[in-house]
Design an enzyme around this catalytic site. Structure first.
Site, PDB file in Angstrom:
ATOM      1  N   ASP A 208       0.802   1.564   6.164  1.00  0.00           N
ATOM      2  CA  ASP A 208       1.668   2.247   5.220  1.00  0.00           C
ATOM      3  C   ASP A 208       2.969   2.512   5.970  1.00  0.00           C
ATOM      4  OD1 ASP A 208       3.096   4.013   3.654  1.00  0.00           O
ATOM      5  OD2 ASP A 208       1.316   5.082   2.960  1.00  0.00           O
TER       6      ASP A 208
ATOM      7  N   HIS B 146      14.025   0.705  -2.561  1.00  0.00           N
ATOM      8  CA  HIS B 146      14.338   1.247  -3.897  1.00  0.00           C
ATOM      9  C   HIS B 146      13.084   1.715  -4.663  1.00  0.00           C
ATOM     10  CE1 HIS B 146      14.041  -2.738  -6.454  1.00  0.00           C
ATOM     11  NE2 HIS B 146      13.020  -2.613  -5.629  1.00  0.00           N
TER      12      HIS B 146
HETATM   13  C1  LIG Z   1       8.832  -5.150  -4.828  1.00  0.00           C
HETATM   14  S1  LIG Z   1       7.749  -5.827  -3.667  1.00  0.00           S
HETATM   15  C2  LIG Z   1       8.865  -6.746  -2.632  1.00  0.00           C
HETATM   16  C3  LIG Z   1       8.132  -7.738  -1.785  1.00  0.00           C
HETATM   17  C4  LIG Z   1       8.991  -8.614  -0.874  1.00  0.00           C
HETATM   18  N1  LIG Z   1       9.707  -7.822   0.125  1.00  0.00           N
HETATM   19  C5  LIG Z   1       9.954  -9.409  -1.696  1.00  0.00           C
HETATM   20  O1  LIG Z   1      11.132  -9.045  -1.719  1.00  0.00           O
HETATM   21  O2  LIG Z   1       9.534 -10.368  -2.348  1.00  0.00           O
HETATM   22  C6  LIG Z   1       7.382  -4.430  -2.648  1.00  0.00           C
HETATM   23  C7  LIG Z   1       6.310  -4.752  -1.632  1.00  0.00           C
HETATM   24  O3  LIG Z   1       6.284  -3.722  -0.673  1.00  0.00           O
HETATM   25  C8  LIG Z   1       4.957  -3.350  -0.403  1.00  0.00           C
HETATM   26  N2  LIG Z   1       4.993  -1.935  -0.040  1.00  0.00           N
HETATM   27  C9  LIG Z   1       5.473  -0.925  -0.792  1.00  0.00           C
HETATM   28  N3  LIG Z   1       5.339   0.248  -0.155  1.00  0.00           N
HETATM   29  C10 LIG Z   1       4.777  -0.037   1.052  1.00  0.00           C
HETATM   30  C11 LIG Z   1       4.385   0.780   2.148  1.00  0.00           C
HETATM   31  N4  LIG Z   1       4.571   2.106   2.126  1.00  0.00           N
HETATM   32  N5  LIG Z   1       3.830   0.183   3.217  1.00  0.00           N
HETATM   33  C12 LIG Z   1       3.643  -1.166   3.241  1.00  0.00           C
HETATM   34  N6  LIG Z   1       3.995  -1.994   2.213  1.00  0.00           N
HETATM   35  C13 LIG Z   1       4.556  -1.428   1.135  1.00  0.00           C
HETATM   36  C14 LIG Z   1       4.219  -3.584  -1.716  1.00  0.00           C
HETATM   37  O4  LIG Z   1       2.832  -3.789  -1.501  1.00  0.00           O
HETATM   38  C15 LIG Z   1       4.926  -4.822  -2.247  1.00  0.00           C
HETATM   39  O5  LIG Z   1       4.305  -6.013  -1.851  1.00  0.00           O
END
Ligand SMILES: C[S@@+](CC[C@H](N)C(=O)[O-])C[C@H]1O[C@@H](n2cnc3c(N)ncnc32)[C@H](O)[C@@H]1O
Length: 336
Positions: free
Chosen positions: A229, A248
């Site tokens: 996380d 965001h």
């Molecule tokens: C909107 S997606 C964007 C994915 C990628 N960076 C892209 O631009 O295609 C957000 C990603 O961030 C991951 N994510 C969100 N919060 C997170 C956290 N606190 N720790 C690890 N991963 C996280 C989610 O699982 C998701 O796959």
């Protein structure tokens, strides 16, 4: 109702209140896979109803309503056929928007239906409507996860060539892609830089799929997948920390916590940057959408500078790309 002509003197904005009907009909078509059925050839209603399990007398009313906006057509022989306007409903087609239609018709529709919760509390309506966060929803619902994954991959495919072209990684030996999804952006970056290693940090419900994908594509050696996380911890000591459309999703407290955990020489946030005092509907709606779905927000350059400062970083430059996102590059104020 969409497609309705504004009667003289009627209020055009008022007509948008009925705009939920066609998206919900498209959702039905996408959920039942009607376009994929008809792509194989014209079909009788009875066969379509048998294959989809839909109530026949209702399915014909749905098909007629869709045909009234150009999606599907009934031939002289009474059988239903594909139209060009129906192609985005296909699962596997260059113009496919099926994942976006599925996500809009269920997750987004139900969340926005509870928007008053957000307005009263400042908290995401999604959590109120579903009883848990969107991240938890995706972790526990396989079908929703597959839809979100397809949607995210398509978005990345449209965005990443512009990001790769604008991002200067000179001197970098290792890149951590925080919330790197399926690893698409990292692969695109590493394929141009032979000596550079990569790490994708992801939530547990995404990481397993990403690891399998990277291995299947032959990137298993150069790209590690770490489950974490990002608000709690991130692998330390890498050169570049990349965060593409992750920040965001979070309010300022969690976003600065994530940025503070990026313990390397450079941090690159890839996000839409709202123009100061901007009024564009696309920006304003995207900002509110992040709040309703995640409790997040879109930000101006100044708001990003403040966020970086709260995380002990200095915003050094903002580089626009040929897509909707810009690159916001930061470095630690003091070496850490
Ligand atoms: C909107 S997606 C964007 C994915 C990628 N960076 C892209 O631009 O295609 C957000 C990603 O961030 C991951 N994510 C969100 N919060 C997170 C956290 N606190 N720790 C690890 N991963 C996280 C989610 O699982 C998701 O796959």
């Amino acid at each position: 109702m969409p497609g309705r002509q504004a009667p003289p003197g009627d209020d055009e904005l008022y007509l948008t209140v009925g705009a939920y009907v066609v998206p919900q009909l498209l959702y039905v078509a996408a959920r039942l896979g009607l376009a994929d059925l008809l792509a194989a050839g014209p079909m009788a209603l009875e066969d379509m109803s048998e294959q989809t399990g839909a109530h026949p007398a209702t399915l014909v009313r749905v098909l007629r309503a869709l045909a009234s906006v150009g999606v599907f057509v009934r031939g002289r022989d009474g059988r239903w056929r594909m139209t060009r306007a129906a192609e985005p409903l296909l699962d596997d087609h260059p113009r496919s928007r099926r994942a976006a239609i599925l996500f809009a018709g269920h997750e987004q529709h139900l969340a926005w239906g509870a928007v008053m919760h957000t307005v009263a509390s400042g908290k995401p309506a999604f959590d109120y409507a579903f009883g848990h966060s969107l991240h938890r929803h995706l972790a526990t619902d396989e079908a929703a996860m597959a839809t979100a994954e397809a949607l995210r991959a398509r978005r990345a495919a449209r965005r990443d060539p512009a990001v790769v072209a604008a991002l200067d990684l000179a001197g970098a030996r290792s890149i951590v892609d925080v919330g790197g999804g399926g690893g698409e952006l990292l692969i695109a970056l590493l394929s141009q830089r032979p000596g550079v290693r990569g790490v994708v940090v992801e939530a547990p419900h995404v990481a397993g799929r990403t690891r399998a994908r990277l291995q299947a594509l032959g990137w298993g050696e150069r790209c590690e997948v770490v489950v974490a996380d990002a608000r709690e911890r991130l692998p330390a000591g890498h050169d570049v920390y990349l965060l593409a459309e992750v920040v965001h999703c979070y309010d300022d407290d969690d976003a600065s916590r994530i940025l503070r955990n990026c313990r390397g020489r450079r941090v690159v946030v890839v996000e839409r940057v709202l123009p100061a005092g901007g009024r564009a509907a696309a920006d304003r709606l995207a900002d509110l959408h992040m709040l309703v779905m995640y409790g997040g927000r879109e930000r101006t350059r100044r708001e990003y500078a403040e966020l970086f400062a709260a995380a002990g970083l200095r915003l050094r430059r903002v580089t626009p790309t040929a897509s909707w996102v810009s690159l916001l590059e930061g470095a630690p104020r003091v070496a850490r």
